[in-house]
Enzyme design. Sequence first.
Site, PDB file in Angstrom:
ATOM      1  N   TYR A   1      15.573  76.374   0.107  1.00  0.00           N
ATOM      2  CA  TYR A   1      16.939  77.021  -0.430  1.00  0.00           C
ATOM      3  C   TYR A   1      16.129  78.026  -1.492  1.00  0.00           C
ATOM      4  O   TYR A   1      16.758  78.956  -1.479  1.00  0.00           O
ATOM      5  CB  TYR A   1      17.515  76.094  -1.464  1.00  0.00           C
ATOM      6  CG  TYR A   1      18.631  75.544  -0.703  1.00  0.00           C
ATOM      7  CD1 TYR A   1      18.442  74.419   0.359  1.00  0.00           C
ATOM      8  CD2 TYR A   1      20.004  75.666  -0.928  1.00  0.00           C
ATOM      9  CE1 TYR A   1      19.410  73.687   1.012  1.00  0.00           C
ATOM     10  CE2 TYR A   1      21.118  74.692  -0.305  1.00  0.00           C
ATOM     11  CZ  TYR A   1      20.740  74.094   0.525  1.00  0.00           C
ATOM     12  OH  TYR A   1      21.839  73.457   1.318  1.00  0.00           O
TER      13      TYR A   1
ATOM     14  N   LYS B   1      10.081  63.843   5.581  1.00  0.00           N
ATOM     15  CA  LYS B   1       9.483  64.052   6.875  1.00  0.00           C
ATOM     16  C   LYS B   1       7.800  64.087   6.961  1.00  0.00           C
ATOM     17  O   LYS B   1       7.425  65.169   7.303  1.00  0.00           O
ATOM     18  CB  LYS B   1      10.059  65.053   7.563  1.00  0.00           C
ATOM     19  CG  LYS B   1      10.032  65.401   8.882  1.00  0.00           C
ATOM     20  CD  LYS B   1      10.918  64.426   9.788  1.00  0.00           C
ATOM     21  CE  LYS B   1      10.536  64.425  11.230  1.00  0.00           C
ATOM     22  NZ  LYS B   1      11.118  63.402  12.001  1.00  0.00           N
TER      23      LYS B   1
ATOM     24  N   ASP C   1      14.985  61.298   9.625  1.00  0.00           N
ATOM     25  CA  ASP C   1      15.986  61.117  10.820  1.00  0.00           C
ATOM     26  C   ASP C   1      16.216  59.691  10.646  1.00  0.00           C
ATOM     27  O   ASP C   1      17.309  59.410  11.049  1.00  0.00           O
ATOM     28  CB  ASP C   1      15.187  61.495  12.063  1.00  0.00           C
ATOM     29  CG  ASP C   1      13.556  60.989  12.155  1.00  0.00           C
ATOM     30  OD1 ASP C   1      13.101  60.466  11.027  1.00  0.00           O
ATOM     31  OD2 ASP C   1      13.166  61.181  13.133  1.00  0.00           O
TER      32      ASP C   1
ATOM     33  N   ASP D   1      21.206  67.690   0.967  1.00  0.00           N
ATOM     34  CA  ASP D   1      22.546  68.535   1.305  1.00  0.00           C
ATOM     35  C   ASP D   1      23.128  67.766   2.540  1.00  0.00           C
ATOM     36  O   ASP D   1      24.151  67.357   2.366  1.00  0.00           O
ATOM     37  CB  ASP D   1      22.168  69.899   1.665  1.00  0.00           C
ATOM     38  CG  ASP D   1      23.450  70.762   1.941  1.00  0.00           C
ATOM     39  OD1 ASP D   1      24.515  70.356   1.380  1.00  0.00           O
ATOM     40  OD2 ASP D   1      23.302  71.533   3.196  1.00  0.00           O
TER      41      ASP D   1
ATOM     42  N   ASP E   1      26.264  64.724   2.475  1.00  0.00           N
ATOM     43  CA  ASP E   1      27.647  65.046   3.281  1.00  0.00           C
ATOM     44  C   ASP E   1      27.769  63.826   4.049  1.00  0.00           C
ATOM     45  O   ASP E   1      28.761  63.258   4.300  1.00  0.00           O
ATOM     46  CB  ASP E   1      27.289  65.913   4.098  1.00  0.00           C
ATOM     47  CG  ASP E   1      28.203  67.324   3.552  1.00  0.00           C
ATOM     48  OD1 ASP E   1      28.212  67.465   2.298  1.00  0.00           O
ATOM     49  OD2 ASP E   1      28.638  68.181   4.212  1.00  0.00           O
TER      50      ASP E   1
HETATM   51  C1  IPM Z   1      26.538  71.590  -1.638  1.00  0.00           C
HETATM   52  C2  IPM Z   1      26.859  72.736  -0.692  1.00  0.00           C
HETATM   53  C3  IPM Z   1      25.957  73.898  -1.062  1.00  0.00           C
HETATM   54  C4  IPM Z   1      24.576  73.639  -0.822  1.00  0.00           C
HETATM   55  C5  IPM Z   1      26.158  75.408  -0.621  1.00  0.00           C
HETATM   56  C6  IPM Z   1      27.531  75.772  -0.730  1.00  0.00           C
HETATM   57  C7  IPM Z   1      25.336  76.235  -1.037  1.00  0.00           C
HETATM   58  O1  IPM Z   1      26.802  72.509   0.744  1.00  0.00           O
HETATM   59  O2  IPM Z   1      26.697  71.703  -2.710  1.00  0.00           O
HETATM   60  O3  IPM Z   1      26.008  70.600  -0.838  1.00  0.00           O
HETATM   61  O4  IPM Z   1      24.149  73.574   0.324  1.00  0.00           O
HETATM   62  O5  IPM Z   1      23.596  72.972  -1.808  1.00  0.00           O
HETATM   63 MG    MG Z   2      26.427  70.434   1.082  1.00  0.00          MG
END
Ligand code: IPM
Ligand code: MG
Length: 357
Positions: free
Chosen positions: A142, A191, A223, A247, A251
């Site tokens: 990032y 990884k 993975d 990230d 999710d």
């Molecule tokens: C999160 C989001 C952010 C990230 C984006 C919006 C930049 O997906 O907070 O997980 O990737 O960190």
């Molecule tokens: Mg995210």
Amino acid sequence: MEKQITIIKGDGIGPEIVNEAIKVLDRIAIQYHHTFHYREVLAGGCAIDAYGTSLTQETLDACIHSDSVLLGAVGGPKWDHVDPSIRPEKALLGIRKGMGLYANLRPASILPQLSHTSPLRKDIVDQGIDFMVVRELISGVYFGDKQTTEENGELVAVDQMIYREHEIRRIAHSAFQTARKRHGKVVSVDKANVLDTSRLWRKIVHEVAKEYPDVTLHDMLVDNCAMQIVKQPAQFDVIVTENMFGDILSDEASMITGSIGLIPSASLGEGSIGMYEPIHGSAPDIAGQNIADPIGTILAAGMMLKYSFDLSKESDAITAAVNETLNQGYRTADIMEDGAKQLTCSQMGDKIASCIK
Ligand code: IPM
Ligand code: MG
């Protein structure tokens, strides 16, 4: 206790959900005799509209000079085509970096009342889902150098993935300390069969582990971890990983709980100051309709009380109020089910505030 809270409502449903969290904080202030001062600043798409950039220095300064930041959500299709250097997401990254918030805590747990909303098989859910993703937040791919150039008549893009020892060391400490307050189990995800950054990650995490003999440590390739999270989530207590893996895995982790609208997150650095937000996005499709689920943001405010202000009792009171509201059968549209009573966003905020004891 008197605290200065910077409020970033952001875009989409951001303003609606943050208003409900403030309602609950105000209730806590009355019941427990605290004073919370709020200072609202713009960041994200709304700041692009107002100032031509998603994060101004004044906004960042306001964050840095407060006791904590509560954020709704930023971004939306309206700003999809702005220059990458001022995109709404840049505000988030800029605040994280500017405030030195290297540790992102994202809980994945399933409330018994909502266990049927998980997309996983019942026998898997019944083993329990309750873990914490500790994501490194201000380094890795990032924040490495980026550039797009031309080579032999075609475009070539590079994103550099970089990790320094001290960046790994401090997030490893966060993970082990988090595990100490939970069930004492860390899985470090990397990884290392391919990436140098991952080999360094593994080395440093194992060094730090020696300082925590009471905590167990296992390595897992990313993975495989993605598979294990859906196959047997009950095996996890704390997952620590680098920025981009975190990230993606966070999710996935939130999805298996079935109620992404309910999950808060905390971003922390060296001091007590932090940034707190729900993990879901700005949901522009339902913005302005008063139907969003404010619970993730309300629980984020609860995390702020615990992690930044050391107000555990008050934080627990928020969690208890959310639980009681759900137990009484109240739901917002996203988690609505047969026989439940559907509330709007603001009604849900009212209900939870009224359950604060
Ligand atoms: C999160 C989001 C952010 C990230 C984006 C919006 C930049 O997906 O907070 O997980 O990737 O960190
Ligand atoms: Mg995210």
